[in-house]
Design a protein around this motif. Sequence first.
Motif, PDB file in Angstrom:
ATOM      1  N   PHE A  52       0.813  -1.218   0.000  1.00  0.00           N
ATOM      2  CA  PHE A  52       0.000   0.000   0.000  1.00  0.00           C
ATOM      3  C   PHE A  52       0.850   1.272   0.000  1.00  0.00           C
ATOM      4  O   PHE A  52       0.427   2.308  -0.518  1.00  0.00           O
ATOM      5  CB  PHE A  52      -1.070   0.000   1.107  1.00  0.00           C
TER       6      PHE A  52
ATOM      7  N   LEU B  48      -0.534   4.964  -0.542  1.00  0.00           N
ATOM      8  CA  LEU B  48      -1.484   4.956   0.577  1.00  0.00           C
ATOM      9  C   LEU B  48      -0.710   4.914   1.889  1.00  0.00           C
ATOM     10  O   LEU B  48       0.422   4.426   1.942  1.00  0.00           O
ATOM     11  CB  LEU B  48      -2.416   3.745   0.465  1.00  0.00           C
TER      12      LEU B  48
ATOM     13  N   GLN C 288      -3.350   0.755   6.456  1.00  0.00           N
ATOM     14  CA  GLN C 288      -4.029  -0.461   6.008  1.00  0.00           C
ATOM     15  C   GLN C 288      -5.505  -0.193   5.740  1.00  0.00           C
ATOM     16  O   GLN C 288      -6.094  -0.786   4.832  1.00  0.00           O
ATOM     17  CB  GLN C 288      -3.868  -1.573   7.051  1.00  0.00           C
TER      18      GLN C 288
ATOM     19  N   PHE D 114      -5.872   1.200   2.431  1.00  0.00           N
ATOM     20  CA  PHE D 114      -5.653   0.119   1.477  1.00  0.00           C
ATOM     21  C   PHE D 114      -6.928  -0.715   1.304  1.00  0.00           C
ATOM     22  O   PHE D 114      -7.314  -1.055   0.180  1.00  0.00           O
ATOM     23  CB  PHE D 114      -4.499  -0.765   1.966  1.00  0.00           C
TER      24      PHE D 114
ATOM     25  N   TYR E 165      -9.360   1.197  -0.758  1.00  0.00           N
ATOM     26  CA  TYR E 165      -8.910   1.189  -2.157  1.00  0.00           C
ATOM     27  C   TYR E 165      -9.289  -0.124  -2.828  1.00  0.00           C
ATOM     28  O   TYR E 165      -9.788  -0.138  -3.962  1.00  0.00           O
ATOM     29  CB  TYR E 165      -7.398   1.397  -2.210  1.00  0.00           C
TER      30      TYR E 165
END
Length: 312
Positions: free
Chosen positions: A107, A112, A115, A118, A121
């Motif tokens: 990520f 990014l 987490q 991520f 996303y």
Amino acid sequence: MVIFNNQKFLLSILLIISLFLSFEIKSNEVKIITKIENMIITNIDVENEYNYLIGLNKSLAEVDKDKIFDYAKESLIKEKIKKIEILKYYELNNRNEMIDVMIENLFLNLGLNTQEEFKNYLKKINLSFDEVYKKIEIEAVWNQMIYSKYYNKVRINKEKLRKEIKNNPKKGDVYLLSELIYTFKNQNDFKNKYLKILESINSIGFKETVINYSISDSKNNFGSLGWINKKTLSSSIRDKLEKLNIGEVTEPIIIPAGALIIKIDDKKIQNINVNLEEELKKNIQFETNSQLNSYSVLHFNKVKNNLSINEY
């Protein structure tokens, strides 16, 4: 007569709808395209892998879509083979720090920060965090298995490395490198594949050629190895690179895993403030990783050759 025409019109519409629906069902039909032992890969699996590869490596969007689909199929076959071998020795679906580190690298490379970002996303591109985690787990456990099996076979000449570091000038060449590793059956196959690879490089470029031919895990990043100090490279590789300009590639270099072709993407001269012990650790790590990567390819090919693989 009008009623008959209306009925005929309705029948035509129903027929068209029926044909359209049957086409949709057929186009979404799940088909087995590869079977490895008792594991199967379907067309839907390949489409999901395509989304995974594109979603986590935006540079792949530059490559021809059909080639990425072929790469997605190949990637899944490789994953299944690794999983079959892993399950002989390990249990999967366990959380460990190595996977978390690999996820974090993923990520961060996407720009990014957390987490949670991520996960959001992944939702946007129709990917599940749990599925991504499982895929990364296979890579992490495979690497751990290779380390445990082959680390004792790694041979490092520490005194030679130490001597090279001491003799290093205060300024030195640093290369931005990419690699392509291919296997061959005999001398004739070695030459023929090399000529095809050269033709492909000249035609479509090094990155796409890596996608088509390389067996190395670096294929996921178009073969990129990043910036590497020339002095950390073996003398055989170093001698070949010194003869090249930026953008040129080496002739094949025989390694345990097959044949290695290296491209110089860029190079520069930088000041080197040497801490002997720190530099020695880096060089040892680089050489260790290089040897373990070769063992990984060799072990994978051995496993693959002993499996029943059918494509449909």
